[in-house]
Design a protein around this motif. Structure first.
Motif, mmCIF file in Angstrom:
data_model
loop_
_atom_site.group_PDB
_atom_site.id
_atom_site.type_symbol
_atom_site.label_atom_id
_atom_site.label_comp_id
_atom_site.label_asym_id
_atom_site.label_seq_id
_atom_site.Cartn_x
_atom_site.Cartn_y
_atom_site.Cartn_z
ATOM 1 N N TYR A 170 -2.409 7.852 117.827
ATOM 2 C CA TYR A 170 -2.275 6.753 116.901
ATOM 3 C C TYR A 170 -3.649 6.326 116.388
ATOM 4 C CZ TYR A 170 -3.923 3.656 120.576
ATOM 5 O OH TYR A 170 -4.698 3.054 121.531
ATOM 6 N N SER A 208 -4.056 7.673 122.401
ATOM 7 C CA SER A 208 -2.878 8.519 122.597
ATOM 8 C C SER A 208 -1.811 7.797 123.386
ATOM 9 C CB SER A 208 -3.268 9.816 123.316
ATOM 10 O OG SER A 208 -3.693 9.529 124.637
ATOM 11 N N CYS A 221 1.343 12.335 121.157
ATOM 12 C CA CYS A 221 1.320 11.291 120.134
ATOM 13 C C CYS A 221 -0.093 10.716 120.061
ATOM 14 C CB CYS A 221 2.310 10.177 120.471
ATOM 15 S SG CYS A 221 2.211 8.740 119.368
ATOM 16 N N LEU A 228 3.434 0.220 121.380
ATOM 17 C CA LEU A 228 3.820 1.611 121.186
ATOM 18 C C LEU A 228 5.191 1.866 121.800
ATOM 19 C CD1 LEU A 228 0.337 3.024 122.039
ATOM 20 C CD2 LEU A 228 1.477 3.383 119.845
ATOM 21 N N HIS A 246 1.156 9.806 125.080
ATOM 22 C CA HIS A 246 1.941 11.018 125.298
ATOM 23 C C HIS A 246 3.151 10.751 126.184
ATOM 24 C CE1 HIS A 246 -1.328 12.840 123.312
ATOM 25 N NE2 HIS A 246 -2.078 13.137 124.376
ATOM 26 N N LEU A 247 4.217 11.422 125.868
ATOM 27 C CA LEU A 247 5.474 11.303 126.615
ATOM 28 C C LEU A 247 5.574 12.462 127.586
ATOM 29 C CD1 LEU A 247 8.266 9.739 126.744
ATOM 30 C CD2 LEU A 247 9.113 11.506 125.189
ATOM 31 N N GLN A 267 2.256 12.981 115.328
ATOM 32 C CA GLN A 267 2.865 13.840 116.343
ATOM 33 C C GLN A 267 2.563 15.265 115.900
ATOM 34 O OE1 GLN A 267 6.724 11.134 116.293
ATOM 35 N NE2 GLN A 267 6.846 12.602 117.977
ATOM 36 N N TRP A 293 8.481 4.983 122.247
ATOM 37 C CA TRP A 293 9.085 6.276 122.027
ATOM 38 C C TRP A 293 10.582 6.055 121.820
ATOM 39 C CZ3 TRP A 293 7.362 11.091 121.139
ATOM 40 C CH2 TRP A 293 6.018 11.375 121.430
ATOM 41 N N VAL A 345 0.437 7.175 112.849
ATOM 42 C CA VAL A 345 0.901 7.841 114.057
ATOM 43 C C VAL A 345 1.040 9.322 113.747
ATOM 44 C CG1 VAL A 345 2.780 8.050 115.727
ATOM 45 C CG2 VAL A 345 2.130 5.792 114.859
ATOM 46 N N CYS A 360 7.467 8.877 118.088
ATOM 47 C CA CYS A 360 6.474 7.928 118.564
ATOM 48 C C CYS A 360 6.289 6.876 117.477
ATOM 49 C CB CYS A 360 5.163 8.660 118.833
ATOM 50 S SG CYS A 360 3.846 7.643 119.502
ATOM 51 N N TYR A 407 12.257 13.392 119.128
ATOM 52 C CA TYR A 407 11.552 12.273 119.742
ATOM 53 C C TYR A 407 10.518 11.723 118.753
ATOM 54 C CZ TYR A 407 13.750 13.761 124.049
ATOM 55 O OH TYR A 407 14.674 14.090 125.003
ATOM 56 N N ALA A 467 5.470 7.553 129.856
ATOM 57 C CA ALA A 467 4.422 7.779 128.855
ATOM 58 C C ALA A 467 3.150 7.128 129.351
ATOM 59 C CB ALA A 467 4.827 7.206 127.503
#
Lengths: 113, 112
Positions: A25, A73, A23, A33, A75-76, A6, A35, A4, A91, A89, A65
């Protein structure tokens, strides 16, 4: 290999602005997944999780997300941040076995007044 | 409500001394974990367990032992504490495939 990433160690946004924490992966199978958020001097709390289905998942406090298999990916996002969102934060990927959680290095979110 | 309780919350130990960090969960989860968190790093897995009587090495097990005497309890043991083990330690529990993992509030260990 499972991993992972970030890419942003720190992100600074103004209060009321929108937010995206990235994020990526690496995993050959179907990932679970997550967060997680860590507020200052506290433990970790789950924000949201994705297993399957709708690629956009909703979490607590207005976070969401989006899972993208093609981009690997997760993403948040948040439409409008508040000063209380200041935190780190993480991931997280759940991999092959029933024990292994693979953690990103975290993104520290700083909210400017 | 899912709960993971760590004790102590803060500990100062002397170099060469023995330290035991305790963790109790009331979630009836099979999996339990010990992580450490250092500035600039995410969580790093020290030891984990699938159930009572089982312990497995994580990514950074050197200098640490673990014990899982029961479903509820999982201890982390530093037989000979060193200053490099100064860190914040988190215990966690999870179910199969870890669809959610619950964390304790952490133990701040300082080795002087």
């Amino acid at each position: 290999a499972q991993s992972v990433t970030q890419p942003d160690a720190r992100v600074t946004v103004s209060e009321g602005a929108s937010l995206q924490l990235r994020c990526k992966y690496s995993y050959s199978g179907t990932p679970y997944l997550f967060w997680y958020v860590q507020y200052p001097r506290q433990g970790l709390q789950l924000l949201l999780k994705y297993y399957s289905g709708d690629p956009v998942v909703q979490g607590v406090n207005g976070f969401e997300a989006e899972f993208s298999k093609s981009n690997s990916s997760f993403h948040l996002r948040k439409a409008s941040v508040h000063w209380s969102d200041s935190a780190v934060y993480f991931c997280v990927l759940s991999g092959d076995s029933n024990y292994q959680l693979i953690w990103g290095s975290g993104t520290k979110l700083i909210i400017k007044p | 409500e899912a709960a993971v309780t760590q004790s102590p919350r803060n500990k100062v130990a002397v170099t060469g001394g023995k330290v035991t960090l305790s963790c109790n969960q009331t979630n009836n989860h099979n999996n339990m974990y010990w992580y450490r968190q250092d500035t600039g790093h995410g969580l790093r897995l020290i030891h984990y367990s699938y159930g009572a009587g089982s312990t497995e090495k994580g990514d950074i097990p050197d200098g640490y032992k673990a014990s899982r005497p029961s479903q509820e309890n999982f201890s982390l043991i530093l037989e000979l504490a060193t200053p490099s083990q100064t860190s914040v330690y988190f215990c966690a529990s999870g179910d199969l495939r870890d669809t959610e993992v619950f964390f304790g509030k952490g133990t701040r260990l300082t080795v002087v």
